[in-house]
Design an enzyme around this catalytic site. Structure first.
Site, PDB file in Angstrom:
ATOM      1  N   SER A 153       0.837  -1.193   0.000  1.00  0.00           N
ATOM      2  CA  SER A 153       0.000   0.000   0.000  1.00  0.00           C
ATOM      3  C   SER A 153       0.883   1.259   0.000  1.00  0.00           C
ATOM      4  CB  SER A 153      -0.937  -0.042   1.210  1.00  0.00           C
ATOM      5  OG  SER A 153      -1.959   0.911   1.084  1.00  0.00           O
ATOM      6  N   ASP A 320      -8.511  -6.325  -4.920  1.00  0.00           N
ATOM      7  CA  ASP A 320      -8.129  -5.005  -4.406  1.00  0.00           C
ATOM      8  C   ASP A 320      -8.724  -3.926  -5.304  1.00  0.00           C
ATOM      9  OD1 ASP A 320      -6.896  -2.751  -3.375  1.00  0.00           O
ATOM     10  OD2 ASP A 320      -4.870  -3.574  -3.453  1.00  0.00           O
ATOM     11  N   HIS A 353      -7.931  -5.132  -0.511  1.00  0.00           N
ATOM     12  CA  HIS A 353      -6.619  -4.531  -0.238  1.00  0.00           C
ATOM     13  C   HIS A 353      -5.977  -5.128   1.020  1.00  0.00           C
ATOM     14  CE1 HIS A 353      -3.589  -1.471  -0.633  1.00  0.00           C
ATOM     15  NE2 HIS A 353      -3.823  -1.006   0.578  1.00  0.00           N
TER      16      HIS A 353
END
Lengths: 580, 580
Positions: A153, A320, A353
């Protein structure tokens, strides 16, 4: 097993004279960094791995802070003795980022100029500044280079910044569920989240540290919005569905509340977050994430990656939607186009995610193979490839080759050893990708039909497609893409006009043989081809056949070939094509 | 062309004695409805179409309110003279929903008990209440039945409620981009949006109508969150990317603002919305949408649809993540399982949920075909199907048949006319689906491989799969699914052991013929089969061959068949399979 106890340590950075110059021109005269370090730095200093945390993470990446702690550090499943990031082998460092609220200098730190917390007097920071601070930390810890940098991320953005900014320092870069910038959709959730905090009257322009209440309601809602983007629709459906609770979460009740578990869960997540995170840090870091954009900075991804030297492992997550797989594929495409060493795979997960903090089985195997992969020169390939030597002969030495449908990389291994070739394997299977990486071969997990479209023109010197063309949906498109990607390609295929096939058909049976081992209703060989028809296809489409070889394992076959009956005698054909 | 001017009309509903009993037990003693009506109600009253609007829509569905208006009603592209919902032909009615703020009784209306606006004294309403009010309106307008009801999003939920609640009244139901309930992910955005409004100090517990300011900031942010869910990530990337404006949107500037166009756009959308919509209406209607749940109410979708009688057209949008296509497919699956008349197609669009207000080319063609489709008995099929009569013979009359890979429905038309069969066509092509519907045949747009998995056991009496099995990925799985779906199936396939094919192969060429008309590298026929091998497959897997026919168009072929050489002489085989 007793828990290993670690502590977060504070270090005052030795700043250059005049202080730390930030990207936007401002200066910080004092920077404290909170970090943790596991394992031992080798005498030559070449075993250090830096771990980058995400938006609201901290330095506590692994092990426990106290015997009574229930939860270990946030990436403990991945980091530790004998784990993928093996602390018996590597010196692992993780620090809270600049602008954070977990020990490293940020908006809640004391501003030396005023003696009060910075608040919004803290300068706007960038990922570049964050990485600059990390570099100063590693310098101070005596780390001469990074064996690897890894993060997911916002942490993944930092790994890219590392590879771009310090190409000689970073040897390997593992970037998980991230991108060169946030998508417009992802931006909107951050924008709305910041607006939540700023419009909370208790935010008070950021100057709330000595007040009785901070912007808890605004920060809680910002977190709730963010939290939804970390999950997938499927995982929420599985985890909560439309189930109801007996009663709403305390403090949440209003005329328009629902009893849905998801409403309680979100309230709970929001309240929990408010206790552990500073609203100003959230504003600074989320804006920094929004502004990260290697394309805007360098003009293109290709330009950004022009001078990188590290090996890359890029990881995407199927579900995601904050950093959808297309964004990681953009990175892969550009690294391939720039002829870099890049591996890629996709975690097939419903968790969205958040999977980078959950899918340790898959992530761990791949990270292990990538970090600890052998030197190809020392590996022995398995399997007995009948056409190995012929293919090695047909491909120029010391070139860059893409092996489409590579399997576990045995052919590429031979090419590497016999012909000093560097190249990339492309296969659909995750196990195959891991096997390639464990042999030290870069490998990309993509479907051949789709994958070839994504690879830039002239990214390779030769493309190999062995025993795969009959499984693809359009052989002609495939060949055209291969000759776009490289000036030459080598194609091996089973010959359906082989005399044994013809005899079988004559007797009314579709052939089943070593080369065509499947029954008609289950065969992946969806486009049958003959040597003659392959040649005809090339002729009709101005594809130049530079070389053609015929293989047969039977005496009759070899005899027929010797007599010139190649369409009848060949069990398989091996063709080298070049641009016309 | 001069603009057609229409006006929204107010009507005081004739309520039952004691007032309108709502779902939750409360009563409204006065209900005003704001509606528009276009076209003329036929003498027999059988040409009325009711249009249901979405969350923040209103009664103004088509035409203009004034000569100077730039924008017509919200579905004007679909509704009007000669358009898909043809006002020369149909009497079209649309009304603002109960709880709304566009003329129909809602929280901003005067509460007759207090003489002041209801505010939060307005009862919590349900989609059932909304539809009940619509039914009272139509009764009052003298409409004895609905030719069709149509709506998208929350409007689609209303169409489902109509079909379930008034099965005899509704003849056709068109439900676009909607579902039997909101997904947990979609719920969260509504939940957060309501929390925005309620936590805005200016909301004042809903009692803000006579104050100088209402909860504009909260409503604006709620709208911004909602707005993101109406777009797709792809459409936002196309429309805005990460482009910046010269300066931020007025009033939006703060230290943490960005110059991204998307930030200005969202601010603008929020501000615009605040001017046209009431915050309390937003709370009531969004909560009503969250609570709509036919599964919770009836126990299952199947149970909810058990007694419906209307024909259905269910429409999904490929990039819709508020109501993803899986939700519409759930409806289709259950209607098919309940042996209802259902058509389905997907709008292939990057616009996300909003596509139901944008993709008029596709939506219009399908709605036109569905509403105005012919009676199959009066249609002449095109094409010369050599096996038409044989297939008609092999399928029992007066049964329910699924035609997989139906094309434009010519075979189904023959079955309908010759054998009085009712059935559903299944095809991947949108044009084919429209062609089927225009012939009055229900049709579902799905890939055969995927589609068969979605159809319930015993939903049909027979499944027809003609000249398609060789294009599917697993013939055996396909046959198993067909015999799960129906006790019998009829399969037609080209015979690769036909003597002309064998001769071709003997000469080293893959056969190209009428039955196998493609070159090897582009053929969709990915699994070749012979009559003998088909029989063998059935034998090995306990699949009973109830009937088998052989077709040849050449004299030699017919002679060979007559002599018993069916594997050699048949150009194609036609097999009826039944459960063992």
């Amino acid at each position: 097993m007793p828990k290993t106890i670690v502590q977060t340590q504070d270090i005052q950075l030795d700043l250059p004279p005049g202080g730390l110059q930030l990207n936007d021109g401002k200066v910080l005269t004092e920077v404290t960094v909170a970090y943790e370090a596991y394992g031992t730095l080798a005498a030559d200093g070449r075993n250090a791995i830096y771990v980058c945390h995400a938006l609201t993470g901290d330095a506590h990446a692994a092990f426990y802070h106290a015997e009574e702690d229930r939860d270990p550090g946030w990436w403990d499943e991945l980091i530790g003795p004998g784990k993928s990031v093996d602390t018996d082998r590597y010196y692992v460092v993780c620090a809270n980022i600049l602008g954070g609220c977990k020990g490293t200098t940020g908006p809640c730190s004391i501003n030396p100029e005023t003696g009060r917390p910075y608040g919004t007097a803290f300068p706007l920071i960038t990922v570049r500044d964050v990485v600059q601070v990390q570099k100063l930390l590693l310098d101070q810890l005596g780390v001469p280079e990074l064996y690897a940098v890894i993060g997911g991320s916002l942490g993944g953005m930092q790994t890219l910044e590392w590879a771009v900014r310090f190409p000689d320092y970073v040897k390997r870069c593992i970037c998980v569920a991230s991108g060169v910038s946030l998508s417009p959709q992802a931006l909107t959730f951050d924008i709305i989240g910041r607006s939540e905090i700023e419009s909370d009257p208790n935010w008070a322009g950021g100057d709330y540290y000595d007040k009785s209440a901070g912007p808890a309601a605004g920060l809680s809602r910002a977190r709730q919005i963010g939290h939804v983007t970390y999950l997938s629709s499927a995982s929420m459906a599985i985890k909560f569905g439309r189930d109801e609770r007996a009663s709403p979460y305390p403090g949440q009740s209003s005329l328009f509340s629902t009893n849905f578990q998801i409403e309680s869960y979100l309230s709970h997540q929001g309240s929990k977050f408010v206790k552990r995170f500073d609203a100003n840090s959230y504003l600074y870091i989320s804006r920094m994430m929004d502004m990260f954009d290697l394309v805007a900075e360098f003009g293109s991804i290709a330009e950004a990656f022009r001078d990188v030297k590290s090996k890359f492992l890029i990881v995407s997550i199927s579900s995601d939607w904050l950093f959808p797989p297309g964004q990681q594929l953009d990175i892969v495409e550009n690294l391939v186009a720039a002829r870099k060493n890049v591996s890629y795979f996709q975690i097939d997960s419903a968790y969205g995610h958040d999977a980078f903090l959950l899918e340790y089985e898959t992530l761990g195997r791949a990270v292990d193979a990538f970090l600890n992969g052998a030197d190809p020169a020392t590996v022995n390939g398995s399997g007995n490839l009948v056409d190995r030597d012929l293919i090695c002969e047909m491909i120029e030495p010391e070139t860059r080759v893409l092996d489409v449908g590579s399997g576990g990389g045995d052919m590429m291994l031979s090419l590497t050893k016999q012909r000093n070739i560097t190249g990339i394997c492309l296969d659909l299977g995750f196990d195959e990708i891991v096997e390639c990486m464990s042999k030290g071969l870069p490998a990309i997990q993509l479907d051949a039909d789709e994958g070839l479209k994504r690879i830039a023109s002239d990214a390779f010197d030769c493309v190999l497609l062995n025993q795969t063309i009959q499984q693809l949906h359009s052989a002609l498109d495939t060949i055209r893409h291969m000759l776009r990607i490289a000036p030459a390609c080598v194609v091996g295929f089973p010959n359906f006009a082989y005399y044994r096939c013809r005899l079988s058909i004559l007797l009314g049976r579709l052939p089943v043989s070593n080369t065509l081992p499947f029954e008609w209703y289950e065969t992946p060989n969806i486009h049958l081809v003959t040597v003659d028809e392959f040649r005809q296809l090339c002729r009709q489409n101005d594809i130049h056949i530079a070389d053609i070889r015929f293989l047969a394992e039977t005496v009759v076959g070899r005899l027929l070939i010797a007599l010139g009956g190649v369409n009848l005698g060949s069990e398989r054909g091996l063709v080298k094509l070049t641009r016309a």
